[in-house]
Design a protein around this motif. Structure first.
Motif, PDB file in Angstrom:
ATOM      1  N   ASP A 167      53.690  65.355  41.583  1.00 56.13           N
ATOM      2  CA  ASP A 167      53.348  64.857  40.338  1.00 56.13           C
ATOM      3  C   ASP A 167      54.629  64.014  39.628  1.00 56.13           C
ATOM      4  N   TYR A 168      55.623  64.715  39.959  1.00 52.90           N
ATOM      5  CA  TYR A 168      57.099  64.157  39.633  1.00 52.90           C
ATOM      6  C   TYR A 168      57.276  63.048  40.230  1.00 52.90           C
ATOM      7  N   GLU A 185      55.115  60.140  39.412  1.00 53.96           N
ATOM      8  CA  GLU A 185      55.676  59.361  38.150  1.00 53.96           C
ATOM      9  C   GLU A 185      56.868  58.610  38.184  1.00 53.96           C
ATOM     10  N   THR A 208      52.595  56.878  46.903  1.00 51.52           N
ATOM     11  CA  THR A 208      53.421  56.178  46.116  1.00 51.52           C
ATOM     12  C   THR A 208      53.504  54.578  46.535  1.00 51.52           C
ATOM     13  N   ARG A 237      61.016  59.600  32.006  1.00 51.83           N
ATOM     14  CA  ARG A 237      60.113  58.534  31.004  1.00 51.83           C
ATOM     15  C   ARG A 237      61.327  58.180  30.296  1.00 51.83           C
ATOM     16  N   LYS A 282      55.898  55.183  39.365  1.00 53.07           N
ATOM     17  CA  LYS A 282      55.477  54.375  38.198  1.00 53.07           C
ATOM     18  C   LYS A 282      56.465  53.878  37.472  1.00 53.07           C
ATOM     19  N   LEU A 283      57.699  54.611  37.326  1.00 51.51           N
ATOM     20  CA  LEU A 283      58.444  54.328  36.162  1.00 51.51           C
ATOM     21  C   LEU A 283      59.764  53.291  36.836  1.00 51.51           C
ATOM     22  N   LEU A 321      59.212  65.529  33.252  1.00 51.90           N
ATOM     23  CA  LEU A 321      58.595  64.335  33.278  1.00 51.90           C
ATOM     24  C   LEU A 321      58.854  63.487  32.095  1.00 51.90           C
ATOM     25  N   THR A 322      59.065  64.241  30.952  1.00 45.30           N
ATOM     26  CA  THR A 322      59.690  63.365  29.693  1.00 45.30           C
ATOM     27  C   THR A 322      61.014  62.816  30.120  1.00 45.30           C
ATOM     28  N   ASN A 381      57.114  69.717  32.343  1.00 47.04           N
ATOM     29  CA  ASN A 381      56.538  68.777  31.371  1.00 47.04           C
ATOM     30  C   ASN A 381      57.722  68.136  30.766  1.00 47.04           C
TER      31      ASN A 381
END
Length: 322
Positions: A30-31, A34, A71, A307, A37-38, A303-304, A300
């Protein structure tokens, strides 16, 4: 001081305090997805063979292929492969094939792993236990073989009937992983990009030596007619405030322990102070890419963190430019 196309990658070792390996594995995927995407530049995973029952992986090769397939743009790789405990042939066949399946997105980082092979248990994994008697000789021999298999394929086919599929395909980018500048000659000889880690250095032991880096880049270009990629690895504990960051670091030391002479440098930071730190290092080192190892234990929060890092450094725009 303003950032000028700073690129940021991530390093993952596969540990989470209080979680089993499969849960951690799901969080790692998941990391990575993400991060892609970032706009992060790389997602590297370190090979390790420690005796922790909660570890998600030892050798990340299979996971690299899985993440690359999930990815789109981020480069995925090993940081690094402990080549002294592996046969060179499967290393080059796996990484070359992956780099052509996921075109030019696979990195092969090469690590010496001397601390690993000198332990009583791990030495049994080495093809020749006497390797520690001539450590550098064996490492250089293995490195030469890997280079030869990847970059001299026509000669290897014509003279030795050796093919590393796909024939004529693009080799993965290879990286020298180092804690100093002592391996520049080796990097030039074997066409290795250079990643310097600040993880394994004591506070106050830093030396920028920007001029040496610039000379290395020019010497590399003179030999290969391309410039090497160079990045800097930094380990951090990120908090909303500096007080929170120090508390996070204290928790880490309480769990894993910390000796008085622990050669592991960790920066407690906020997103704002991380931004300032990387701007400073961009200027002092002349480096535009950094590999961040986030030691925050909460998935969590991790991930924050990415971002907020992506937004602060405008990473999606940097990826578009590059």
């Amino acid at each position: 001081m303003t950032d000028n196309n700073i690129r940021i990658g991530l390093l993952e070792y596969g540990y989470r305090i209080g979680k089993d390996g499969m849960t951690t594995l799901e969080e790692i995927i998941d990391y990575a997805v993400e991060a892609d995407k970032l706009g992060f530049s790389r997602f590297w995973m370190g090979e390790h063979h420690g005796a922790l029952t909660t570890t998600a992986f030892t050798n990340p090769d299979l996971l690299i292929g899985i993440i690359a397939g999930m990815t789109d743009t981020i480069k995925v790789g090993s940081a690094g492969s402990t080549i002294l405990i592996h046969n060179a042939y499967p290393v080059v066949t796996n990484y070359k094939l992956m780099n052509n399946l996921f075109y030019d997105r696979i990195d092969l980082g090469l690590a010496k792993g001397r601390g690993l092979i000198e332990t009583d248990d791990a030495v049994k994994m080495v093809e020749n236990p006497n390797i520690i008697k001539n450590f550098m000789g064996h490492f250089n021999s293995k490195l030469k073989l890997i280079y030869d298999l990847l970059y001299n394929e026509k000669k290897n086919f014509e003279e030795n009937k050796i093919v590393i599929p796909p024939f004529g395909g693009k080799p993965p980018e290879m990286w020298c992983l180092s804690t100093s500048y002592k391996n520049f000659d080796t990097a030039i000889k074997y066409k290795l990009n250079y990643s310097r880690s600040l993880f394994h250095s004591l506070p106050g032991d830093d030396q920028y030596k920007k001029e040496e880096l610039l000379k290395f880049k020019q010497d590399f270009f003179n030999t290969h007619k391309i410039y090497p990629k160079i990045n800097l690895g930094i380990s951090v504990c990120i908090g909303k405030t500096m007080t929170d960051a120090h508390k996070e670091l204290d928790k880490l030391y309480q769990h894993y322990g910390k000796g008085e002479n622990e050669p592991f440098k960790i920066f407690p930071v906020t997103i704002e102070s991380l931004h300032e730190l990387l701007l400073e290092y961009q200027y002092l080192y002349g480096i535009d890419e950094f590999i961040i190892h986030d030691l925050t234990n909460d998935s969590n929060r991790m991930l924050t963190n990415i971002r907020e890092i992506s937004e602060k450094f405008n990473l999606e725009k940097v990826v578009a430019v590059n």
